[in-house]
Design a protein around this motif. Structure first.
Motif, PDB file in Angstrom:
ATOM      1  N   LEU A 278     129.414 -86.658  26.703  1.00 12.53           N
ATOM      2  CA  LEU A 278     129.184 -85.251  26.821  1.00 12.53           C
ATOM      3  C   LEU A 278     129.515 -84.265  25.687  1.00 12.53           C
ATOM      4  O   LEU A 278     130.759 -84.383  25.536  1.00 12.53           O
ATOM      5  CB  LEU A 278     129.617 -84.700  28.325  1.00 12.53           C
TER       6      LEU A 278
ATOM      7  N   LEU B 162     121.192 -81.063  31.126  1.00 11.66           N
ATOM      8  CA  LEU B 162     121.455 -81.668  32.369  1.00 11.66           C
ATOM      9  C   LEU B 162     120.460 -80.822  33.210  1.00 11.66           C
ATOM     10  O   LEU B 162     120.282 -79.759  33.279  1.00 11.66           O
ATOM     11  CB  LEU B 162     122.779 -81.751  32.896  1.00 11.66           C
TER      12      LEU B 162
ATOM     13  N   ILE C  52     126.204 -87.570  36.124  1.00 13.09           N
ATOM     14  CA  ILE C  52     126.543 -88.240  35.004  1.00 13.09           C
ATOM     15  C   ILE C  52     126.812 -89.542  34.950  1.00 13.09           C
ATOM     16  O   ILE C  52     127.401 -90.076  36.169  1.00 13.09           O
ATOM     17  CB  ILE C  52     127.708 -87.271  34.596  1.00 13.09           C
TER      18      ILE C  52
ATOM     19  N   VAL D 209     132.657 -89.881  29.699  1.00 14.39           N
ATOM     20  CA  VAL D 209     132.637 -89.919  31.085  1.00 14.39           C
ATOM     21  C   VAL D 209     133.570 -91.048  31.871  1.00 14.39           C
ATOM     22  O   VAL D 209     133.564 -92.194  31.475  1.00 14.39           O
ATOM     23  CB  VAL D 209     131.445 -89.690  31.826  1.00 14.39           C
TER      24      VAL D 209
ATOM     25  N   GLU E 230     129.501 -92.177  29.632  1.00 14.08           N
ATOM     26  CA  GLU E 230     128.294 -91.187  29.003  1.00 14.08           C
ATOM     27  C   GLU E 230     129.076 -90.303  28.228  1.00 14.08           C
ATOM     28  O   GLU E 230     130.377 -89.998  28.531  1.00 14.08           O
ATOM     29  CB  GLU E 230     127.281 -90.437  30.066  1.00 14.08           C
TER      30      GLU E 230
ATOM     31  N   ASN F  71     124.240 -80.107  27.325  1.00 15.97           N
ATOM     32  CA  ASN F  71     123.894 -81.621  27.374  1.00 15.97           C
ATOM     33  C   ASN F  71     122.554 -81.677  28.055  1.00 15.97           C
ATOM     34  O   ASN F  71     122.183 -82.827  28.555  1.00 15.97           O
ATOM     35  CB  ASN F  71     125.031 -82.177  28.206  1.00 15.97           C
TER      36      ASN F  71
END
Length: 300
Positions: A83, A71, A77, A45, A81, A69
């Motif tokens: 993903l 989420l 996010i 990210v 990070e 992920n």
């Protein structure tokens, strides 16, 4: 019984390797497919990223990205990070591609890929053909997803070493036991290693077994993966061994080890079963060095 069982994606993830091919998108990504242009991978990210913009950039379903992920709303996010990217919705065939190499690149079953695209043996495809990739989550039915046109901002300075999270220790595979790899179960080989009819390929061997029969580690190692997320395999264990060797154990009824656990040759790691795309109890067993599949019967 399906003979083609692609687990290269899981091997790459377990070993944290980078791919041979490079992504043509401007986003920073660690690819773990083979040479596919928009193959699944890991996105780091960056400043300004959102779940929506990342899904658009890689032409994947936003719902699939969220599910992959784990989420939760409002889908926040964090910078840097990592993903996991699901397979894209479509792939444009390039020169040198085959249905086999594309299925391996995206970690999908070749027979599933052929059915999704209404292809029949000998599975001829041509540069420029657009293939739909199955198991990519909810398909985007509103038309082709456009890649975000926002200019890429200047790279944000990476956080200082002091602010970086302390990496978890990685278990080192123990030295191998004397002798070759051991048979994980004893039984008739239902399907041997190598190419099969209609262009299919078995990257390992399938061994007949009784449901509930103990499955044993073929060599000293560390558990690199446990789960049922690899399509077609059912419950699967990957063991990492010394000198870049890996072994895989699929269609298990039960798993009795955890990721990161050190195991010894001959130790029971699970029970044989018929999970995944099989209709009789059996074990799918593979040996690899790096990501290259080897004929297990030459090492047992």
């Amino acid at each position: 019984m399906r003979l083609f069982r692609p687990i290269s994606t899981a091997i790459f993830c377990a070993l944290a390797l980078t791919a041979c091919g490079k992504s043509n998108t401007p986003a920073p990504v660690l690819n773990y497919g083979t040479h596919a242009k928009d193959s699944a991978g890991i996105h780091v990210v960056q400043k300004g990223d959102t779940v929506h913009s990342i899904a658009n950039r890689y032409k994947v379903s936003m719902r699939a990205l969220i599910n992959k992920n784990d989420l939760s709303a409002p889908y926040i996010i964090n910078l840097y990070e990592r993903l996991i990217l699901p397979p894209p919705n479509t792939y444009t065939v390039r020169r040198g591609d085959s249905l086999y190499t594309i299925s391996r690149a995206f970690g999908v079953d070749m027979s599933r890929l052929s059915r999704t695209n209404n292809l029949r043996a000998p599975y001829k495809i041509y540069p420029g053909d657009v293939l739909r990739i199955p198991d990519g989550g909810e398909m985007n039915t509103t038309g082709n997803t456009r890649v975000a046109s926002t200019p890429v901002s200047k790279a944000t300075p990476k956080p200082s070493a002091a602010s970086k999270p302390v990496p978890k220790s990685v278990q080192v595979a123990p030295p191998p036991s004397n002798g070759p790899f051991a048979w994980p179960v004893r039984g008739k080989v239902l399907s041997s290693y190598g190419p099969k009819a209609d262009g299919l390929h078995n990257d390992g061997i399938n061994i007949a077994a009784r449901k509930g029969e103990p499955v044993k580690a073929a060599q000293n190692g560390v558990v690199a993966y446990v789960g049922d997320q690899i399509q077609g395999f059912g419950n699967l264990i990957l063991l990492r061994h010394e000198d870049r060797y890996m072994s895989a154990y699929g269609h298990l009824d039960k798993i009795s080890v955890t990721k990161g656990q050190v195991v010894q040759k001959g130790q029971a790691i699970g029970q044989a079963g018929m999970t995944g795309n099989v209709d009789t109890p059996q074990l799918h067993f593979e040996i690899r060095r790096g990501t290259k599949a080897l004929n297990p019967q030459k090492y047992l």
